[in-house]
Design a protein around this motif. Structure first.
Motif, short mmCIF file in Angstrom:
data_model
loop_
_atom_site.label_atom_id
_atom_site.label_comp_id
_atom_site.label_asym_id
_atom_site.label_seq_id
_atom_site.Cartn_x
_atom_site.Cartn_y
_atom_site.Cartn_z
N LYS A 33 4.85 -8.29 -14.56
CA LYS A 33 5.71 -7.10 -14.54
C LYS A 33 6.17 -6.80 -13.11
N ARG A 34 7.33 -6.20 -13.01
CA ARG A 34 7.86 -5.78 -11.72
C ARG A 34 8.18 -4.30 -11.78
N LEU A 35 7.93 -3.62 -10.68
CA LEU A 35 8.24 -2.21 -10.53
C LEU A 35 9.25 -2.10 -9.40
N TYR A 36 10.37 -1.44 -9.66
CA TYR A 36 11.41 -1.27 -8.67
C TYR A 36 11.46 0.19 -8.26
N LEU A 37 11.32 0.44 -6.97
CA LEU A 37 11.44 1.78 -6.42
C LEU A 37 12.59 1.78 -5.43
N ILE A 38 13.29 2.90 -5.34
CA ILE A 38 14.32 3.03 -4.30
C ILE A 38 14.01 4.27 -3.48
N THR A 39 14.39 4.23 -2.21
CA THR A 39 14.15 5.35 -1.32
C THR A 39 15.35 5.50 -0.39
N ASN A 40 15.56 6.72 0.08
CA ASN A 40 16.62 6.94 1.06
C ASN A 40 16.09 6.78 2.48
N VAL A 41 14.82 6.46 2.63
CA VAL A 41 14.24 6.17 3.94
C VAL A 41 14.49 4.68 4.20
N LEU A 42 15.46 4.39 5.04
CA LEU A 42 15.90 3.01 5.23
C LEU A 42 15.04 2.23 6.21
N GLU A 43 14.37 2.91 7.14
CA GLU A 43 13.59 2.21 8.17
C GLU A 43 12.16 1.96 7.68
N PRO A 44 11.77 0.70 7.56
CA PRO A 44 10.41 0.39 7.09
C PRO A 44 9.32 0.97 7.98
N ARG A 45 9.61 1.24 9.25
CA ARG A 45 8.58 1.85 10.12
C ARG A 45 8.30 3.29 9.72
N ARG A 46 9.28 3.98 9.18
CA ARG A 46 9.09 5.38 8.77
C ARG A 46 8.39 5.50 7.42
N LEU A 47 8.62 4.54 6.54
CA LEU A 47 7.98 4.52 5.22
C LEU A 47 7.68 3.07 4.87
N THR A 48 6.41 2.70 4.99
CA THR A 48 6.03 1.32 4.70
C THR A 48 5.94 1.12 3.19
N ARG A 49 5.90 -0.12 2.77
CA ARG A 49 5.74 -0.43 1.35
C ARG A 49 4.44 0.16 0.81
N ARG A 50 3.39 0.06 1.61
CA ARG A 50 2.08 0.58 1.19
C ARG A 50 2.14 2.10 1.00
N GLN A 51 2.78 2.80 1.93
CA GLN A 51 2.90 4.26 1.82
C GLN A 51 3.71 4.64 0.58
N ALA A 52 4.81 3.94 0.34
CA ALA A 52 5.64 4.23 -0.84
C ALA A 52 4.85 4.01 -2.12
N ALA A 53 4.08 2.93 -2.18
CA ALA A 53 3.27 2.66 -3.36
C ALA A 53 2.23 3.75 -3.57
N GLU A 54 1.63 4.22 -2.50
CA GLU A 54 0.62 5.28 -2.61
C GLU A 54 1.24 6.59 -3.09
N ILE A 55 2.40 6.95 -2.57
CA ILE A 55 3.09 8.16 -3.01
C ILE A 55 3.42 8.06 -4.50
N TYR A 56 3.94 6.92 -4.92
CA TYR A 56 4.27 6.72 -6.33
C TYR A 56 3.03 6.82 -7.20
N ARG A 57 1.94 6.19 -6.79
CA ARG A 57 0.69 6.23 -7.57
C ARG A 57 0.19 7.66 -7.71
N ARG A 58 0.21 8.42 -6.61
CA ARG A 58 -0.25 9.82 -6.66
C ARG A 58 0.64 10.68 -7.53
#
Length: 67
Positions: A33-58
């Motif tokens: 399975k694949r999960l697709y998330l989109i964000t308006n935070v374009l810079e990976p330094r401001r929002l890492t993949r790990r941080q985005a996954a944690e926010i989504y999980r919470r």
């Protein structure tokens, strides 16, 4: 084919004729399975993949709690 970190442009119906929304695509794989998330935070330094996954999980933890 959509790729990790790719910019995605979106024109919502009420934005026709204007500049698109520019978003960043995040792709997570779990088994087949694949999960697709989109964000308006374009810079990976401001929002890492790990941080985005944690926010989504919470967020979904909260959604399930209040069902």
């Amino acid at each position: 084919m959509l790729r990790q970190g790719q910019e995605v442009w979106l024109w919502p119906p009420r934005h026709r004729g204007r500049l698109p929304l520019v978003l960043r695509l995040l792709v997570y794989k779990k088994g087949h399975k694949r999960l697709y998330l989109i964000t308006n935070v374009l810079e990976p330094r401001r929002l890492t993949r790990r941080q985005a996954a944690e926010i989504y999980r919470r967020r979904w933890g909260i959604e399930v709690t209040y069902r």
